[in-house]
Design a protein around this motif. Structure first.
Motif, PDB file in Angstrom:
ATOM      1  N   CYS A 118       5.496  16.148   4.291  1.00 38.90           N
ATOM      2  CA  CYS A 118       4.415  15.482   3.563  1.00 38.90           C
ATOM      3  C   CYS A 118       4.800  15.262   2.106  1.00 38.90           C
ATOM      4  CB  CYS A 118       3.155  16.335   3.662  1.00 38.90           C
ATOM      5  SG  CYS A 118       1.676  15.571   2.984  1.00 38.90           S
ATOM      6  N   SER A 119       5.386  16.285   1.493  1.00 38.48           N
ATOM      7  CA  SER A 119       5.831  16.167   0.112  1.00 38.48           C
ATOM      8  C   SER A 119       6.881  15.076  -0.034  1.00 38.48           C
ATOM      9  CB  SER A 119       6.395  17.509  -0.365  1.00 38.48           C
ATOM     10  OG  SER A 119       6.934  17.400  -1.667  1.00 38.48           O
ATOM     11  N   ASN A 120       7.762  14.967   0.953  1.00 34.86           N
ATOM     12  CA  ASN A 120       8.797  13.930   0.902  1.00 34.86           C
ATOM     13  C   ASN A 120       8.188  12.535   1.025  1.00 34.86           C
ATOM     14  OD1 ASN A 120      11.736  13.153   0.973  1.00 34.86           O
ATOM     15  ND2 ASN A 120      11.117  12.345   2.965  1.00 34.86           N
ATOM     16  N   ASN A 121       7.150  12.403   1.870  1.00 30.81           N
ATOM     17  CA  ASN A 121       6.454  11.108   1.968  1.00 30.81           C
ATOM     18  C   ASN A 121       5.924  10.675   0.605  1.00 30.81           C
ATOM     19  OD1 ASN A 121       6.855  10.810   4.701  1.00 30.81           O
ATOM     20  ND2 ASN A 121       4.790  11.390   5.305  1.00 30.81           N
ATOM     21  N   LEU A 122       5.297  11.618  -0.090  1.00 29.40           N
ATOM     22  CA  LEU A 122       4.738  11.292  -1.395  1.00 29.40           C
ATOM     23  C   LEU A 122       5.836  11.017  -2.420  1.00 29.40           C
ATOM     24  CD1 LEU A 122       1.753  13.785  -1.460  1.00 29.40           C
ATOM     25  CD2 LEU A 122       1.581  11.318  -1.764  1.00 29.40           C
ATOM     26  N   LYS A 123       6.939  11.726  -2.293  1.00 29.10           N
ATOM     27  CA  LYS A 123       8.062  11.468  -3.189  1.00 29.10           C
ATOM     28  C   LYS A 123       8.555  10.040  -3.019  1.00 29.10           C
ATOM     29  CE  LYS A 123      11.335  12.496  -6.122  1.00 29.10           C
ATOM     30  NZ  LYS A 123      11.025  12.716  -7.567  1.00 29.10           N
ATOM     31  N   ALA A 137       1.194  -3.577  -1.119  1.00 25.50           N
ATOM     32  CA  ALA A 137       2.224  -4.065  -2.050  1.00 25.50           C
ATOM     33  C   ALA A 137       3.454  -3.168  -2.075  1.00 25.50           C
ATOM     34  CB  ALA A 137       1.637  -4.181  -3.454  1.00 25.50           C
ATOM     35  N   LEU A 138       3.296  -1.926  -1.590  1.00 27.51           N
ATOM     36  CA  LEU A 138       4.426  -0.990  -1.593  1.00 27.51           C
ATOM     37  C   LEU A 138       5.287  -1.079  -0.339  1.00 27.51           C
ATOM     38  CD1 LEU A 138       2.805   2.263  -3.051  1.00 27.51           C
ATOM     39  CD2 LEU A 138       3.977   0.416  -4.249  1.00 27.51           C
ATOM     40  N   LEU A 139       4.845  -1.837   0.651  1.00 30.76           N
ATOM     41  CA  LEU A 139       5.587  -1.910   1.920  1.00 30.76           C
ATOM     42  C   LEU A 139       7.057  -2.289   1.737  1.00 30.76           C
ATOM     43  CD1 LEU A 139       2.958  -3.542   4.332  1.00 30.76           C
ATOM     44  CD2 LEU A 139       3.671  -1.147   4.232  1.00 30.76           C
ATOM     45  N   PRO A 140       7.390  -3.283   0.916  1.00 31.82           N
ATOM     46  CA  PRO A 140       8.808  -3.624   0.767  1.00 31.82           C
ATOM     47  C   PRO A 140       9.641  -2.495   0.167  1.00 31.82           C
ATOM     48  CG  PRO A 140       7.423  -5.412  -0.028  1.00 31.82           C
ATOM     49  CD  PRO A 140       6.528  -4.230   0.180  1.00 31.82           C
ATOM     50  N   TYR A 141       8.972  -1.551  -0.507  1.00 33.03           N
ATOM     51  CA  TYR A 141       9.679  -0.473  -1.190  1.00 33.03           C
ATOM     52  C   TYR A 141       9.739   0.813  -0.365  1.00 33.03           C
ATOM     53  CZ  TYR A 141       8.869  -3.777  -4.948  1.00 33.03           C
ATOM     54  OH  TYR A 141       8.818  -4.930  -5.699  1.00 33.03           O
ATOM     55  N   VAL A 142       9.167   0.776   0.860  1.00 32.20           N
ATOM     56  CA  VAL A 142       9.272   1.906   1.788  1.00 32.20           C
ATOM     57  C   VAL A 142       9.866   1.422   3.109  1.00 32.20           C
ATOM     58  CG1 VAL A 142       7.466   3.324   0.753  1.00 32.20           C
ATOM     59  CG2 VAL A 142       6.844   1.610   2.484  1.00 32.20           C
ATOM     60  N   GLU A 152       0.263   2.020  12.752  1.00 32.70           N
ATOM     61  CA  GLU A 152       0.368   3.393  12.258  1.00 32.70           C
ATOM     62  C   GLU A 152       1.727   3.581  11.591  1.00 32.70           C
ATOM     63  OE1 GLU A 152      -1.025   6.504  14.926  1.00 32.70           O
ATOM     64  OE2 GLU A 152      -1.910   4.982  16.247  1.00 32.70           O
ATOM     65  N   LEU A 153       1.706   4.014  10.351  1.00 32.77           N
ATOM     66  CA  LEU A 153       2.925   4.153   9.572  1.00 32.77           C
ATOM     67  C   LEU A 153       3.161   5.610   9.192  1.00 32.77           C
ATOM     68  CD1 LEU A 153       2.702   1.076   7.168  1.00 32.77           C
ATOM     69  CD2 LEU A 153       4.105   1.318   9.215  1.00 32.77           C
ATOM     70  N   GLN A 154       4.341   6.103   9.538  1.00 28.03           N
ATOM     71  CA  GLN A 154       4.691   7.478   9.209  1.00 28.03           C
ATOM     72  C   GLN A 154       4.695   7.699   7.701  1.00 28.03           C
ATOM     73  OE1 GLN A 154       8.562   8.636  10.630  1.00 28.03           O
ATOM     74  NE2 GLN A 154       8.212  10.809  10.244  1.00 28.03           N
ATOM     75  N   ALA A 155       5.045   6.663   6.938  1.00 31.32           N
ATOM     76  CA  ALA A 155       5.119   6.794   5.485  1.00 31.32           C
ATOM     77  C   ALA A 155       3.775   7.121   4.860  1.00 31.32           C
ATOM     78  CB  ALA A 155       5.661   5.493   4.881  1.00 31.32           C
ATOM     79  N   TYR A 166      -2.653   9.187   1.977  1.00 31.39           N
ATOM     80  CA  TYR A 166      -2.276   9.056   0.575  1.00 31.39           C
ATOM     81  C   TYR A 166      -2.954   7.825  -0.027  1.00 31.39           C
ATOM     82  CZ  TYR A 166       1.450  11.660   2.925  1.00 31.39           C
ATOM     83  OH  TYR A 166       2.134  12.533   3.725  1.00 31.39           O
ATOM     84  N   ASP A 167      -3.427   7.970  -1.252  1.00 31.50           N
ATOM     85  CA  ASP A 167      -4.043   6.820  -1.906  1.00 31.50           C
ATOM     86  C   ASP A 167      -3.945   6.983  -3.416  1.00 31.50           C
ATOM     87  OD1 ASP A 167      -5.454   4.410  -2.261  1.00 31.50           O
ATOM     88  OD2 ASP A 167      -6.753   4.841  -0.542  1.00 31.50           O
ATOM     89  N   PHE A 168      -4.286   5.904  -4.128  1.00 28.60           N
ATOM     90  CA  PHE A 168      -4.206   5.886  -5.584  1.00 28.60           C
ATOM     91  C   PHE A 168      -5.343   6.693  -6.206  1.00 28.60           C
ATOM     92  CE2 PHE A 168      -2.676   1.640  -4.116  1.00 28.60           C
ATOM     93  CZ  PHE A 168      -1.333   1.818  -4.422  1.00 28.60           C
ATOM     94  N   VAL A 169      -5.075   7.265  -7.360  1.00 35.78           N
ATOM     95  CA  VAL A 169      -6.100   7.990  -8.108  1.00 35.78           C
ATOM     96  C   VAL A 169      -6.897   6.986  -8.946  1.00 35.78           C
ATOM     97  CG1 VAL A 169      -6.521   9.682  -9.932  1.00 35.78           C
ATOM     98  CG2 VAL A 169      -4.822  10.149  -8.161  1.00 35.78           C
ATOM     99  N   VAL A 170      -8.201   6.935  -8.708  1.00 41.34           N
ATOM    100  CA  VAL A 170      -9.089   5.993  -9.380  1.00 41.34           C
ATOM    101  C   VAL A 170     -10.349   6.719  -9.862  1.00 41.34           C
ATOM    102  CG1 VAL A 170      -8.294   4.085  -7.907  1.00 41.34           C
ATOM    103  CG2 VAL A 170     -10.344   5.370  -7.267  1.00 41.34           C
ATOM    104  N   TYR A 171     -11.124   6.029 -10.682  1.00 34.42           N
ATOM    105  CA  TYR A 171     -12.445   6.519 -11.092  1.00 34.42           C
ATOM    106  C   TYR A 171     -13.413   6.008 -10.026  1.00 34.42           C
ATOM    107  CZ  TYR A 171     -16.174   7.734 -14.435  1.00 34.42           C
ATOM    108  OH  TYR A 171     -17.265   8.298 -15.069  1.00 34.42           O
ATOM    109  N   CYS A 172     -13.562   6.756  -8.944  1.00 37.76           N
ATOM    110  CA  CYS A 172     -14.151   6.168  -7.739  1.00 37.76           C
ATOM    111  C   CYS A 172     -15.634   5.841  -7.876  1.00 37.76           C
ATOM    112  CB  CYS A 172     -13.889   7.042  -6.521  1.00 37.76           C
ATOM    113  SG  CYS A 172     -14.937   8.487  -6.358  1.00 37.76           S
TER     114      CYS A 172
END
Length: 338
Positions: free
Chosen positions: A46-51, A94-99, A143-146, A178-184
């Motif tokens: 899990c930590s590696n996914n976030l890395k 938008a991050l798909l090309p980078y994973v 379903e994406l393992q990333a 996993y998701d972005f940190v926002v002022y929800c």
């Protein structure tokens, strides 16, 4: 023959029972260690996914000069949609090309809507295109393992369906851990709120806004960028990785001075009569801290990605003041990680 049989020895029933008892004790002693070893492996995965997601964000910045918006054209907020267009796009796409998911990225119709929240659209605007026919709703079920933490045994699909949480029609969305940190609370209540909110409360991400790393004046190593969540939200469905729908805004570890926190399975302040009767029974792994929970099934806390791309494990016992200082990117209080 008879002499040979007389010389053979065997176990008595008592001896056999003793051996079985000893084996049982050994298994009981070893099982917790085996379970801990398995969780340690899942936690590392899990930590590696976030890395990898942290690296993806920095590679995105290297290419575009700014971070992706947490969402684009969100229709679940109150007010006017930016440019009058509702697209319900999750910035994770938008991050798909980078994973290593360029092929999947190319299949999306990025000019049109990613989902239709047919029963909970609050924003004023026009839904651009139709995700049921442009292919986006069907792709939402990939379903994406990333985007999945192996420690979370909640199903990836099944909760993101219907007019509130699904991508549209009979299609089902796939959840993300996993998701972005926002002022929800503002992302949910007011459309295009990021540009007008106080700089001291801004998180690194906002809807329809592209933050630059230079905006993180408290320091990239001192500010949360992404966080974990569970694939089961009691007050909500979960977060889909490809689209935004009802109460899908991103994670907010702080929320406010009373609510929020890490690994909150039952927050009494989340008050709705229908949720209190019969009395709510907390279940570990099913977050109930408003709709933007920061949580995991790792014992004792959850992972976050800092602005510099490093991954840190934040204990669930962290005090609220420190949690806010780490969540806000420009409040002027540089907090140390616990």
């Amino acid at each position: 023959m008879s002499q040979s049989h007389q010389n053979q020895k065997g176990f008595t029933l008592v001896e056999l029972l003793v051996v079985i008892a000893i084996i049982g004790v050994l298994i009981a002693l070893l099982l917790p260690a085996v379970q801990q070893a398995r969780e340690a492996a899942r936690r590392m995965h899990c930590s590696n996914n976030l890395k990898q997601l942290g690296l993806a964000l920095h590679n995105y910045v290297d290419t575009h000069g700014k971070l992706p918006a947490s969402s684009s054209g969100y229709g679940g907020c109150v007010g006017d949609a930016v440019n009058g267009e509702i697209k319900n796009a999750n910035g994770l796409v938008a991050l798909l090309p980078y994973v290593e998911q360029q092929n999947l990225y190319d299949q999306f119709n990025h000019k049109e809507a990613y989902s239709i929240s047919s029963s909970h659209q609050k924003a004023t605007g026009t839904i651009v295109g139709d995700p049921l026919t442009n292919g986006n709703a069907a792709l939402a079920g990939t379903e994406l393992q990333a985007f999945n933490c192996p420690s979370d045994n909640n199903p990836t699909k099944g909760r993101l369906v219907g007019g509130a949480y699904g991508p549209g029609g009979s299609f089902s969305g796939a959840a993300t851990n996993y998701d972005f940190v926002v002022y929800c609370s503002l992302e949910y209540s007011t459309c295009n709120s990021y540009v007008t909110q106080s700089s001291t409360s801004k998180r690194m991400f906002g809807a329809d806004h592209n933050t630059k790393l230079a905006d993180v004046v408290d320091g990239l190593s001192n500010t949360f960028m992404m966080g974990e969540t569970t694939k089961y939200h009691v007050n909500g469905g979960a977060f889909a990785w490809s689209y935004r729908s009802w109460v899908m805004t991103g994670v907010d570890p702080y929320y406010n001075g009373t609510n929020g926190g890490i690994n909150i399975w039952h927050q009494p302040q989340v008050d709705h009569p229908a949720w209190q009767s019969p009395p709510f029974v907390p279940i570990r792994g099913r977050a109930r801290s408003w709709w933007c929970a920061t949580a995991s099934l790792h014992p004792g806390g959850c992972h976050v990605v800092m602005g510099d791309g490093s991954v840190q494990f934040i204990p669930e016992t962290i005090d609220k003041a420190t949690l806010f200082n780490l969540t806000a990117m420009a409040d002027g209080n540089v907090a140390k990680l616990p």
